[in-house]
Write a protein that holds these residues in place. Structure first.
Motif, mmCIF file in Angstrom:
data_model
loop_
_atom_site.group_PDB
_atom_site.id
_atom_site.type_symbol
_atom_site.label_atom_id
_atom_site.label_comp_id
_atom_site.label_asym_id
_atom_site.label_seq_id
_atom_site.Cartn_x
_atom_site.Cartn_y
_atom_site.Cartn_z
ATOM 1 N N HIS A 185 0.825 -1.228 0.000
ATOM 2 C CA HIS A 185 0.000 0.000 0.000
ATOM 3 C C HIS A 185 0.849 1.264 0.000
ATOM 4 N N PHE A 186 1.838 1.255 -0.790
ATOM 5 C CA PHE A 186 2.748 2.409 -0.808
ATOM 6 C C PHE A 186 2.056 3.660 -1.350
ATOM 7 N N LYS A 187 1.099 3.391 -2.248
ATOM 8 C CA LYS A 187 0.375 4.532 -2.831
ATOM 9 C C LYS A 187 -0.300 5.355 -1.726
ATOM 10 N N ARG A 224 17.188 -1.457 -7.063
ATOM 11 C CA ARG A 224 15.838 -0.878 -7.058
ATOM 12 C C ARG A 224 15.221 -1.300 -8.380
ATOM 13 N N ASP A 274 9.439 9.143 -0.372
ATOM 14 C CA ASP A 274 10.878 9.015 -0.724
ATOM 15 C C ASP A 274 11.696 8.591 0.497
HETATM 16 N N1 GTP Z 1 7.509 8.747 -3.176
HETATM 17 C C1 GTP Z 1 7.753 7.978 -4.238
HETATM 18 N N2 GTP Z 1 6.773 7.251 -4.751
HETATM 19 C C2 GTP Z 1 6.977 6.460 -5.792
HETATM 20 C C3 GTP Z 1 8.242 6.414 -6.402
HETATM 21 N N3 GTP Z 1 8.174 5.514 -7.439
HETATM 22 C C4 GTP Z 1 6.908 5.061 -7.467
HETATM 23 N N4 GTP Z 1 6.171 5.617 -6.468
HETATM 24 C C5 GTP Z 1 4.786 5.426 -6.110
HETATM 25 O O1 GTP Z 1 4.557 4.108 -5.638
HETATM 26 C C6 GTP Z 1 3.179 3.847 -5.727
HETATM 27 C C7 GTP Z 1 2.960 2.418 -6.145
HETATM 28 O O2 GTP Z 1 1.555 2.188 -6.069
HETATM 29 P P1 GTP Z 1 0.916 0.831 -6.481
HETATM 30 O O3 GTP Z 1 1.585 0.268 -7.702
HETATM 31 O O4 GTP Z 1 -0.558 1.078 -6.589
HETATM 32 O O5 GTP Z 1 1.205 -0.147 -5.315
HETATM 33 P P2 GTP Z 1 0.893 -0.059 -3.764
HETATM 34 O O6 GTP Z 1 0.117 1.162 -3.404
HETATM 35 O O7 GTP Z 1 2.122 -0.266 -3.011
HETATM 36 O O8 GTP Z 1 -0.052 -1.297 -3.613
HETATM 37 P P3 GTP Z 1 0.438 -2.776 -3.475
HETATM 38 O O9 GTP Z 1 1.730 -2.936 -4.114
HETATM 39 O O10 GTP Z 1 -0.657 -3.541 -4.150
HETATM 40 O O11 GTP Z 1 0.443 -3.032 -2.004
HETATM 41 C C8 GTP Z 1 2.610 4.863 -6.744
HETATM 42 O O12 GTP Z 1 1.816 5.796 -6.039
HETATM 43 C C9 GTP Z 1 3.860 5.560 -7.280
HETATM 44 O O13 GTP Z 1 3.581 6.918 -7.568
HETATM 45 C C10 GTP Z 1 9.273 7.216 -5.857
HETATM 46 O O14 GTP Z 1 10.399 7.241 -6.319
HETATM 47 N N5 GTP Z 1 8.998 7.984 -4.798
#
Ligand code: GTP
Length: 558
Positions: A430-432, A466, A444
């Motif tokens: 759930h990084f989003k 990465r 970040d």
């Molecule tokens: N802050 C930041 N966010 C990033 C970077 N690269 C990717 N993201 C974010 O990582 C998030 C990935 O979201 P998802 O692919 O939906 O995955 P998630 O929310 O982790 O959901 P799950 O993987 O299913 O648990 C997106 O919001 C991207 O914008 C980065 O370098 N920095």
């Protein structure tokens, strides 16, 4: 007339029983010939006795940039009761024509005809000038010398006793050998660098120094017999022009003037070409003195231009310009010091006389350092660019491109030697939401903290990458599936405790071992599928071959 000729020599005469290395400019008197046919010796003597010779007060006699034919007189005195042998040294080496007469009373004891303009005349000794062995009888004698030269010739005159002459010759050979050896070594080294690195600056530098060495050899009379034997002036002039041109060419390219100051670059380029063409044309079409004057003006302007260019480029942040500026300043200082000493503005002594040589050696050394510094900067920039192309800027971990560079050999070794090799794929859960709720900057920070944890936990030889946005890969040589699964589990637990930016986060991990995989891609695919199985099974867990909690079919089967 006879009474005039027999007038005493004694007043202010050089005492031969007290040998000295001193330059005798202050004892000389001189006289410009009137227009018309050359004066005979007796006419010149008459002119002296009628008071037409002017006295002189400095150690070097400099009568202008293109003096008319003139006579010089030097009174001698031998207090001994037998004749003394002395070497008369008259420099510089590029005097066209001179007639030397040693007189005792009105009797001509010795006469010499020297110069570099006529093939059968006595030639100069390299870098010392013209040497005449005089046997001076007891009492008063006098030396008359008639000079004829196109262009400037500061006159340096000494009378040396035999051992002094040997000492001078020894030191000249030693200093010239050391100086030329050093410059030739710099040229050879830079040519070798050019053959290896193809850096045009090293070639331009070598060409510039090589022309300077030729000029030095020619103007010091080392190689007159090989180049322009009957037209030494022309050769020196051509080489002066070439030195000035090649130094500017080197400077323009070394300082990157075409890119930094394109207009100034065109001006300098066409200015230098025009000046070179004009000097050559004037000299070839008989206006030698005009060509020479033009060249001397340019030789004064060029070093100043160098210093200005160095200063301009330094102000634009070009660090190698520091060395260049110092080099040009030393060159300028040396040339100015020697010239001012020859023109009697500065005291004339061994140091000021040789300041130009010292300046050139320092200039050549600092330019070599400038080149070395520039090469180092290019190397660092290339390494940085390579590093940046292989590294993820946020976390400092390898990126995918670097991973494929290094993983190939690890994969091949493992395949060839039938050794274990595993992959862990890790994705933040759930990084989003973290981004959405706490902002991208906090996201970040989470990524940075997690990558640090991965680096600390991985062994030496493991590869951390990465892989994508919030996805990481660990390639683990010499690691079985079970060991990799333990590492993955440990990581999962550590992440739970990590609390980056004060937030609780979890990760899901997929583990796969080389086993029967035929390629690295297929192994990573396997790990990827298990990662998604871990996500599907509720996140914050590890899925591997023997996994029972995840939805991986293979794991369930086990
Ligand atoms: N802050 C930041 N966010 C990033 C970077 N690269 C990717 N993201 C974010 O990582 C998030 C990935 O979201 P998802 O692919 O939906 O995955 P998630 O929310 O982790 O959901 P799950 O993987 O299913 O648990 C997106 O919001 C991207 O914008 C980065 O370098 N920095």
């Amino acid at each position: 007339m006879l009474s005039l000729i027999s007038a005493p020599y004694g007043f202010g005469a050089v005492e031969l029983t007290e040998p000295s290395y001193d330059y005798l400019g202050q004892e000389l008197s001189y006289f410009f010939e009137p227009e018309g046919p050359p004066l005979s010796l007796s006419e010149a003597m008459a002119a002296r006795h009628s008071g037409q010779f002017q006295s002189h007060h400095s150690r070097v006699l400099h009568l202008g940039s293109a003096p008319k034919p003139h006579w010089v007189y030097l009174p001698l005195h031998n207090a001994d009761d037998k004749a003394l042998r002395r070497t008369l040294e008259i420099g510089p080496a590029w005097i066209d024509q001179m007639n030397v007469y040693l007189l005792h009373g009105q009797q001509v004891l010795q006469a010499f005809y020297a110069g570099d303009a006529k093939p059968r005349q006595q030639r100069p000794v390299p870098n010392q000038g013209y040497l005449f062995v005089l046997d001076v009888p007891p009492g008063n004698s006098g030396l008359y010398v008639r000079f004829e030269n196109i262009g400037s010739h500061p006159l340096v005159v000494r009378l040396l006793e035999e051992t002094q002459q040997r000492t001078v010759a020894k030191w000249i050979s030693f200093i010239d050998g050391a100086q030329l050896g050093y410059l030739l070594a710099l040229i050879a080294f830079n040519l070798m660098l050019y053959s290896g690195l193809r850096d045009p600056n090293t070639l331009n530098y070598s060409v510039f120094l090589f022309i300077y060495v030729l000029l030095y050899l020619l103007s010091s009379s080392y190689i007159n017999e090989w180049f322009w034997p009957d037209s030494n002036h022309f050769g020196i002039l051509m080489l002066l022009v070439a030195v000035a041109w090649s130094s500017l060419h080197f400077a323009r390219h070394f300082l990157d003037i075409p890119a930094l100051y394109p207009r100034l670059n065109s001006l300098l380029k066409w200015g230098a070409n025009a000046f070179m063409a004009l000097s050559v044309l004037l000299s070839l079409s008989g206006f030698y003195v005009a060509g020479m004057r033009l060249t001397f003006i340019a030789l004064i302007i060029y070093p100043v231009v160098m210093v200005v260019l160095g200063g301009l480029c330094l102000s634009r942040g070009l660090l190698a310009a520091r060395y260049f500026l110092a080099a040009s300043a030393f060159g300028l200082l040396g040339t100015a010091t020697t010239n001012l000493a020859l023109w009697n503005v500065l005291p004339f002594n061994t140091l000021t006389f040789n300041a130009m040589k010292i300046g050139v050696l320092l200039e050549a050394t600092l330019l070599a350092l400038a080149l070395a510094y520039q090469m180092r900067q290019h190397q660092v920039a290339r390494l940085q660019a390579e590093h940046m192309a292989r590294t993820d800027p946020l976390t400092g971990l390898f990126n995918r491109r670097a991973f494929f560079d290094v993983s190939d050999s690890l994969w091949s070794t493992a395949m060839r030697n039938h050794r274990p090799l595993s992959v862990i794929l890790l994705d933040i859960d759930h990084f989003k939401q973290i981004n959405d709720q706490h902002g991208h900057a906090t996201g970040d920070l989470v990524l940075i903290a997690l990558s640090k944890l991965l680096q600390q936990t991985a062994r030496h030889g493991d590869i951390c990458v990465r892989w994508g946005g919030e996805e990481f890969l660990l390639l683990l040589p010499e690691t079985h599936d079970v060991q990799a699964a333990h590492l993955a589990e440990r990581l999962r637990e550590q992440v739970e405790r990590l609390k980056p930016a004060g937030l609780s986060i979890t990760v899901s991990l997929g583990v796969a071992e080389r086993g029967n995989h035929y390629s690295l891609d297929s192994l990573i695919n396997d790990a990827d599928q298990r990662l998604y199985s871990a996500k599907d099974a509720g996140r914050n867990q590890v899925c591997h071959q023997a996994c029972v909690t995840c939805s991986d079919e293979l794991g369930q089967a086990l």
